[in-house]
Design an enzyme around this catalytic site. Structure first.
Site, short mmCIF file in Angstrom:
data_model
loop_
_atom_site.label_atom_id
_atom_site.label_comp_id
_atom_site.label_asym_id
_atom_site.label_seq_id
_atom_site.Cartn_x
_atom_site.Cartn_y
_atom_site.Cartn_z
CB CYS A 140 -0.93 0.00 1.22
SG CYS A 140 -2.37 -1.08 1.01
CG ASP A 170 10.25 -9.68 -6.21
OD1 ASP A 170 9.21 -10.29 -5.90
OD2 ASP A 170 11.23 -9.58 -5.44
N GLY A 214 3.98 -19.74 1.92
CA GLY A 214 5.19 -18.98 1.62
C GLY A 214 4.98 -17.49 1.43
CG HIS A 227 -1.43 -5.42 -0.99
ND1 HIS A 227 -1.89 -4.14 -0.67
CD2 HIS A 227 -1.80 -5.63 -2.27
CE1 HIS A 227 -2.51 -3.62 -1.71
NE2 HIS A 227 -2.47 -4.50 -2.71
CG HIS A 275 2.31 -10.30 -3.92
ND1 HIS A 275 1.95 -10.27 -2.59
CD2 HIS A 275 3.33 -11.17 -4.04
CE1 HIS A 275 2.75 -11.10 -1.91
NE2 HIS A 275 3.58 -11.66 -2.77
P1 AMP Z 1 5.58 -13.45 -1.25
O1 AMP Z 1 6.49 -14.49 -0.65
O2 AMP Z 1 4.73 -14.01 -2.34
O3 AMP Z 1 4.81 -12.69 -0.21
O4 AMP Z 1 6.55 -12.48 -1.99
C1 AMP Z 1 6.80 -11.17 -1.62
C2 AMP Z 1 7.70 -10.61 -2.68
O5 AMP Z 1 7.75 -9.20 -2.51
C3 AMP Z 1 9.15 -11.13 -2.59
O6 AMP Z 1 9.49 -11.73 -3.84
C4 AMP Z 1 9.96 -9.87 -2.31
O7 AMP Z 1 11.21 -9.88 -2.95
C5 AMP Z 1 9.06 -8.77 -2.82
N1 AMP Z 1 9.20 -7.47 -2.19
C6 AMP Z 1 9.20 -7.20 -0.86
N2 AMP Z 1 9.35 -5.89 -0.65
C7 AMP Z 1 9.44 -5.30 -1.86
C8 AMP Z 1 9.61 -3.96 -2.31
N3 AMP Z 1 9.71 -2.94 -1.46
N4 AMP Z 1 9.66 -3.73 -3.64
C9 AMP Z 1 9.58 -4.75 -4.52
N5 AMP Z 1 9.39 -6.04 -4.16
C10 AMP Z 1 9.34 -6.31 -2.85
ZN ZN Z 2 -1.84 -3.27 1.21
#
Ligand code: AMP
Ligand code: ZN
Length: 111
Positions: A7, A30, A91, A96, A98
């Site tokens: 967010c 990412d 995992g 949020h 994605h």
């Molecule tokens: P998940 O395990 O599906 O929740 O993946 C979260 C993903 O968000 C991971 O691949 C992280 O590398 C990515 N992530 C976390 N913080 C950021 C950020 N500030 N900008 C871009 N990607 C992010």
């Molecule tokens: Zn959010």
């Protein structure tokens, strides 16, 4: 949502490498890519994950999938892998919803 990192990216409170934005979705690179190309697509409304979704989210989810395909094509990917992690046991680290879209370096192994 106040303490949600995605967010904050939507609200431009923290930076991200944004590759697409419209009224409903944001897509960005990412921060810790697992392939040559690795993007995340998120809806601008805060929903934790797929576990929280119901029939009212069908349109949002369908559009998100098609946007992933469109962006993968735009980024030159001939094939790609998609992933939605749901819940701690699935995992998920950022709560949020994605949609991961990644590929580009090699042919991915079957999982
Ligand atoms: P998940 O395990 O599906 O929740 O993946 C979260 C993903 O968000 C991971 O691949 C992280 O590398 C990515 N992530 C976390 N913080 C950021 C950020 N500030 N900008 C871009 N990607 C992010
Ligand atoms: Zn959010």
């Amino acid at each position: 949502m106040k303490d949600c990192i995605f967010c904050k990216i939507i609200n431009k409170d923290i930076p991200a490498s944004i590759i697409y934005e419209d009224q409903e979705y944001l897509a960005f690179k990412d921060i810790n890519p697992i392939d040559k190309v690795h993007i995340l697509i998120i809806p601008k409304i805060h929903i934790e994950n797929l576990i929280e979704c119901d029939e009212t989210h069908q349109m949002m989810l369908g559009k998100m999938l098609l946007l992933g395909s469109k962006l993968a094509n735009k980024l030159g990917l001939k094939g790609y892998r998609t992933m939605i992690n749901s819940g701690v046991e699935g995992g998920q680290e950022v709560f949020h919803i994605h949609f991961h879209v990644y590929g580009g370096s090699k042919t991915l192994a079957k999982i």
